[in-house]
Motif scaffolding. Structure first.
Motif, PDB file in Angstrom:
ATOM      1  N   SER A 211       9.986  52.325  17.386  1.00  0.00           N
ATOM      2  CA  SER A 211      10.105  51.136  16.550  1.00  0.00           C
ATOM      3  C   SER A 211       9.801  51.415  15.084  1.00  0.00           C
ATOM      4  O   SER A 211       9.031  52.319  14.749  1.00  0.00           O
ATOM      5  CB  SER A 211       9.176  50.039  17.071  1.00  0.00           C
ATOM      6  OG  SER A 211       7.826  50.404  16.877  1.00  0.00           O
ATOM      7  N   ASN A 212      10.401  50.591  14.247  1.00  0.00           N
ATOM      8  CA  ASN A 212      10.123  50.658  12.810  1.00  0.00           C
ATOM      9  C   ASN A 212       8.682  50.264  12.529  1.00  0.00           C
ATOM     10  O   ASN A 212       8.061  50.809  11.610  1.00  0.00           O
ATOM     11  CB  ASN A 212      11.067  49.737  12.039  1.00  0.00           C
ATOM     12  CG  ASN A 212      12.505  50.162  12.187  1.00  0.00           C
ATOM     13  OD1 ASN A 212      13.308  49.478  12.800  1.00  0.00           O
ATOM     14  ND2 ASN A 212      12.849  51.326  11.650  1.00  0.00           N
ATOM     15  N   GLN A 213       8.140  49.337  13.325  1.00  0.00           N
ATOM     16  CA  GLN A 213       6.751  48.920  13.100  1.00  0.00           C
ATOM     17  C   GLN A 213       5.800  50.100  13.316  1.00  0.00           C
ATOM     18  O   GLN A 213       4.909  50.352  12.502  1.00  0.00           O
ATOM     19  CB  GLN A 213       6.376  47.782  14.060  1.00  0.00           C
ATOM     20  CG  GLN A 213       7.149  46.488  13.822  1.00  0.00           C
ATOM     21  CD  GLN A 213       8.385  46.395  14.713  1.00  0.00           C
ATOM     22  OE1 GLN A 213       9.062  47.407  14.967  1.00  0.00           O
ATOM     23  NE2 GLN A 213       8.679  45.194  15.177  1.00  0.00           N
ATOM     24  N   LEU A 214       6.002  50.835  14.417  1.00  0.00           N
ATOM     25  CA  LEU A 214       5.159  52.013  14.667  1.00  0.00           C
ATOM     26  C   LEU A 214       5.418  53.080  13.615  1.00  0.00           C
ATOM     27  O   LEU A 214       4.486  53.725  13.131  1.00  0.00           O
ATOM     28  CB  LEU A 214       5.435  52.584  16.059  1.00  0.00           C
ATOM     29  CG  LEU A 214       4.492  52.185  17.197  1.00  0.00           C
ATOM     30  CD1 LEU A 214       4.907  52.909  18.480  1.00  0.00           C
ATOM     31  CD2 LEU A 214       3.047  52.501  16.853  1.00  0.00           C
ATOM     32  N   GLY A 215       6.676  53.262  13.258  1.00  0.00           N
ATOM     33  CA  GLY A 215       7.010  54.276  12.252  1.00  0.00           C
ATOM     34  C   GLY A 215       6.306  54.005  10.944  1.00  0.00           C
ATOM     35  O   GLY A 215       5.729  54.918  10.334  1.00  0.00           O
ATOM     36  N   ALA A 216       6.317  52.750  10.502  1.00  0.00           N
ATOM     37  CA  ALA A 216       5.675  52.407   9.231  1.00  0.00           C
ATOM     38  C   ALA A 216       4.177  52.682   9.287  1.00  0.00           C
ATOM     39  O   ALA A 216       3.583  53.161   8.312  1.00  0.00           O
ATOM     40  CB  ALA A 216       5.935  50.938   8.905  1.00  0.00           C
ATOM     41  N   GLN A 217       3.553  52.410  10.436  1.00  0.00           N
ATOM     42  CA  GLN A 217       2.117  52.680  10.566  1.00  0.00           C
ATOM     43  C   GLN A 217       1.831  54.179  10.547  1.00  0.00           C
ATOM     44  O   GLN A 217       0.868  54.637   9.922  1.00  0.00           O
ATOM     45  CB  GLN A 217       1.579  52.076  11.869  1.00  0.00           C
ATOM     46  CG  GLN A 217       1.514  50.566  11.857  1.00  0.00           C
ATOM     47  CD  GLN A 217       0.530  50.035  10.821  1.00  0.00           C
ATOM     48  OE1 GLN A 217      -0.460  50.677  10.490  1.00  0.00           O
ATOM     49  NE2 GLN A 217       0.820  48.856  10.295  1.00  0.00           N
ATOM     50  N   LEU A 218       2.664  54.942  11.223  1.00  0.00           N
ATOM     51  CA  LEU A 218       2.385  56.379  11.372  1.00  0.00           C
ATOM     52  C   LEU A 218       2.498  57.130  10.051  1.00  0.00           C
ATOM     53  O   LEU A 218       1.941  58.213   9.903  1.00  0.00           O
ATOM     54  CB  LEU A 218       3.319  56.992  12.427  1.00  0.00           C
ATOM     55  CG  LEU A 218       3.046  56.528  13.867  1.00  0.00           C
ATOM     56  CD1 LEU A 218       4.148  56.986  14.807  1.00  0.00           C
ATOM     57  CD2 LEU A 218       1.684  57.044  14.353  1.00  0.00           C
ATOM     58  N   ILE A 219       3.216  56.568   9.089  1.00  0.00           N
ATOM     59  CA  ILE A 219       3.329  57.209   7.766  1.00  0.00           C
ATOM     60  C   ILE A 219       2.641  56.396   6.678  1.00  0.00           C
ATOM     61  O   ILE A 219       2.769  56.705   5.500  1.00  0.00           O
ATOM     62  CB  ILE A 219       4.803  57.442   7.387  1.00  0.00           C
ATOM     63  CG1 ILE A 219       5.614  56.141   7.435  1.00  0.00           C
ATOM     64  CG2 ILE A 219       5.449  58.485   8.285  1.00  0.00           C
ATOM     65  CD1 ILE A 219       6.286  55.802   6.155  1.00  0.00           C
ATOM     66  N   GLY A 220       1.871  55.388   7.069  1.00  0.00           N
ATOM     67  CA  GLY A 220       1.355  54.426   6.095  1.00  0.00           C
ATOM     68  C   GLY A 220      -0.002  54.747   5.490  1.00  0.00           C
ATOM     69  O   GLY A 220      -0.477  54.021   4.616  1.00  0.00           O
ATOM     70  N   ARG A 230     -15.335  52.713  11.371  1.00  0.00           N
ATOM     71  CA  ARG A 230     -14.064  53.340  11.712  1.00  0.00           C
ATOM     72  C   ARG A 230     -13.863  54.625  10.910  1.00  0.00           C
ATOM     73  O   ARG A 230     -14.304  54.723   9.768  1.00  0.00           O
ATOM     74  CB  ARG A 230     -12.913  52.379  11.430  1.00  0.00           C
ATOM     75  CG  ARG A 230     -13.080  51.039  12.149  1.00  0.00           C
ATOM     76  CD  ARG A 230     -11.801  50.285  12.283  1.00  0.00           C
ATOM     77  NE  ARG A 230     -11.204  49.901  11.020  1.00  0.00           N
ATOM     78  CZ  ARG A 230     -10.034  49.276  10.939  1.00  0.00           C
ATOM     79  NH1 ARG A 230      -9.358  48.994  12.040  1.00  0.00           N
ATOM     80  NH2 ARG A 230      -9.541  48.949   9.772  1.00  0.00           N
ATOM     81  N   VAL A 231     -13.167  55.580  11.511  1.00  0.00           N
ATOM     82  CA  VAL A 231     -12.942  56.875  10.859  1.00  0.00           C
ATOM     83  C   VAL A 231     -11.473  56.970  10.446  1.00  0.00           C
ATOM     84  O   VAL A 231     -10.587  56.907  11.309  1.00  0.00           O
ATOM     85  CB  VAL A 231     -13.296  58.044  11.803  1.00  0.00           C
ATOM     86  CG1 VAL A 231     -13.115  59.373  11.090  1.00  0.00           C
ATOM     87  CG2 VAL A 231     -14.720  57.896  12.322  1.00  0.00           C
ATOM     88  N   PRO A 232     -11.184  57.091   9.142  1.00  0.00           N
ATOM     89  CA  PRO A 232      -9.776  57.202   8.724  1.00  0.00           C
ATOM     90  C   PRO A 232      -9.126  58.471   9.271  1.00  0.00           C
ATOM     91  O   PRO A 232      -9.701  59.565   9.195  1.00  0.00           O
ATOM     92  CB  PRO A 232      -9.863  57.253   7.194  1.00  0.00           C
ATOM     93  CG  PRO A 232     -11.207  56.675   6.852  1.00  0.00           C
ATOM     94  CD  PRO A 232     -12.104  57.055   7.993  1.00  0.00           C
ATOM     95  N   VAL A 233      -7.943  58.309   9.844  1.00  0.00           N
ATOM     96  CA  VAL A 233      -7.187  59.465  10.332  1.00  0.00           C
ATOM     97  C   VAL A 233      -5.997  59.716   9.400  1.00  0.00           C
ATOM     98  O   VAL A 233      -5.514  58.818   8.709  1.00  0.00           O
ATOM     99  CB  VAL A 233      -6.721  59.301  11.796  1.00  0.00           C
ATOM    100  CG1 VAL A 233      -7.910  59.134  12.726  1.00  0.00           C
ATOM    101  CG2 VAL A 233      -5.747  58.147  11.950  1.00  0.00           C
ATOM    102  N   TYR A 234      -5.551  60.947   9.411  1.00  0.00           N
ATOM    103  CA  TYR A 234      -4.524  61.431   8.470  1.00  0.00           C
ATOM    104  C   TYR A 234      -3.157  60.886   8.881  1.00  0.00           C
ATOM    105  O   TYR A 234      -2.685  61.151   9.998  1.00  0.00           O
ATOM    106  CB  TYR A 234      -4.561  62.952   8.524  1.00  0.00           C
ATOM    107  CG  TYR A 234      -3.687  63.680   7.541  1.00  0.00           C
ATOM    108  CD1 TYR A 234      -3.863  63.544   6.171  1.00  0.00           C
ATOM    109  CD2 TYR A 234      -2.706  64.561   8.000  1.00  0.00           C
ATOM    110  CE1 TYR A 234      -3.078  64.250   5.274  1.00  0.00           C
ATOM    111  CE2 TYR A 234      -1.921  65.275   7.106  1.00  0.00           C
ATOM    112  CZ  TYR A 234      -2.112  65.114   5.746  1.00  0.00           C
ATOM    113  OH  TYR A 234      -1.335  65.817   4.871  1.00  0.00           O
ATOM    114  N   ALA A 235      -2.530  60.144   7.982  1.00  0.00           N
ATOM    115  CA  ALA A 235      -1.225  59.538   8.304  1.00  0.00           C
ATOM    116  C   ALA A 235      -0.307  59.619   7.085  1.00  0.00           C
ATOM    117  O   ALA A 235       0.032  58.615   6.468  1.00  0.00           O
ATOM    118  CB  ALA A 235      -1.420  58.094   8.751  1.00  0.00           C
ATOM    119  N   PRO A 236       0.082  60.853   6.716  1.00  0.00           N
ATOM    120  CA  PRO A 236       0.861  61.043   5.484  1.00  0.00           C
ATOM    121  C   PRO A 236       2.325  60.658   5.657  1.00  0.00           C
ATOM    122  O   PRO A 236       2.818  60.532   6.773  1.00  0.00           O
ATOM    123  CB  PRO A 236       0.748  62.554   5.248  1.00  0.00           C
ATOM    124  CG  PRO A 236       0.683  63.120   6.640  1.00  0.00           C
ATOM    125  CD  PRO A 236      -0.128  62.120   7.435  1.00  0.00           C
TER     126      PRO A 236
END
Ligand SMILES: [Zn+2]
Length: 281
Positions: A211-220, A230-236
């Motif tokens: 999905s576009n929704q997941l895609g936007a999150q994974l690169i966001g 919460r621990v920020p994870v790398y999502a370039p």
């Protein structure tokens, strides 16, 4: 019984490099005193890896095992063994770590001393790669443009197989990579968006089709592992397979996106340990 590593060294792994790899294992044994698992590892020397990769860990994965805390979720087999208090797949390795044949201008530091500027520190990178095998593996995938995201996607396994076969030591992988069937990894189930919604919650994100929704999150650039805080994870952006989500943003952490030449990180920082504890170690 504590954590035990049973290591199979492949392709003339040098003795001093073995010693560095064992120092990294000893750091994990000390960091996880309540663990109860014998981890079968293959460590491959001189692998041909894609550009810029110094090493890669391919974890074996299992689901729906005896007393599995969650159904239809992939656990690294080392963690599954720990949770089940038994070696669930006695004939299979739990992970294989490939160390690259480095470009000529670089070198491995296998000594206990600090790496020089052109040396990658084997102990540090082994410590980092073992963390992937213990659980830092999100199982996410994204392709663009526009970005479409998913987890448990067959394309992730296809790329892993391509890297393994290209390594020149594909036969060193002591297990068959599972078909993920669209199921998340246990690490993946802990990943939240900025609002606290889980990426693997089907009420919030569609996984099949990607999905576009997941895609936007994974690169966001705005995802977190659900510890408190919460621990920020790398999502370039763009998405980097095997790197995105599987690493922490903190540039001082063992699980930063990469350990450059000249850098040394030979200790397990608190967030990394807390994440592994949250996964079931
Ligand atoms: Zn990594």
């Amino acid at each position: 019984m504590p954590l035990v590593f049973n290591t199979n060294y492949v392709n003339n792994f040098p003795a001093n490099a073995m010693a560095a790899f064992q120092r990294a294992q000893n750091t994990w044994i000390a960091a996880l005193p309540n663990a109860n698992a014998t981890i079968d590892v293959s460590a491959v020397w001189g692998a041909t890896l894609p550009q810029n990769l110094t090493a890669i860990c391919i974890p074996n994965a299992i689901q729906s095992f005896l007393n599995a805390p969650a159904a239809n979720v992939w656990y690294p087999s080392a963690l599954a063994d720990n949770l089940a208090n038994q070696d669930l797949q006695p004939n299979d390795e739990d992970m294989t770590v490939f160390f690259a044949q480095l470009p000529q201008q670089f070198d491995w530091n296998v000594a206990a001393g600090h790496p020089r500027g052109n040396q990658y520190d084997l102990e540090s990178i082994a410590l980092h790669e073992l963390a992937h095998g213990l659980g830092f593996a999100g199982g996410f995938w994204a392709i663009g443009w526009p970005w479409r995201g998913s987890y448990g996607d067959a394309q992730l396994i296809a790329l892993a197989n391509q890297v393994i076969q290209g390594s020149g030591h594909g036969q060193a992988l002591g297990f068959i990579l599972p078909i993920l069937n669209g199921h998340p990894s246990i690490y993946g189930t802990h990943i939240q968006d900025v609002n606290g919604n889980y990426l693997t919650d089907p009420n919030h994100y569609v996984n099949n089709p990607p999905s576009n929704q997941l895609g936007a999150q994974l690169i966001g650039g705005n995802l977190f592992f659900d510890l408190n805080p919460r621990v920020p994870v790398y999502a370039p952006n763009p998405f980097v397979p095997f790197t995105s989500i599987d690493h922490l943003v903190d540039p001082t952490s063992l699980m930063r996106p990469g350990i450059a030449a000249g850098q040394q990180v030979r200790a397990v920082d608190a967030p990394v340990l807390q994440i592994l504890n949250a996964l079931g170690w």
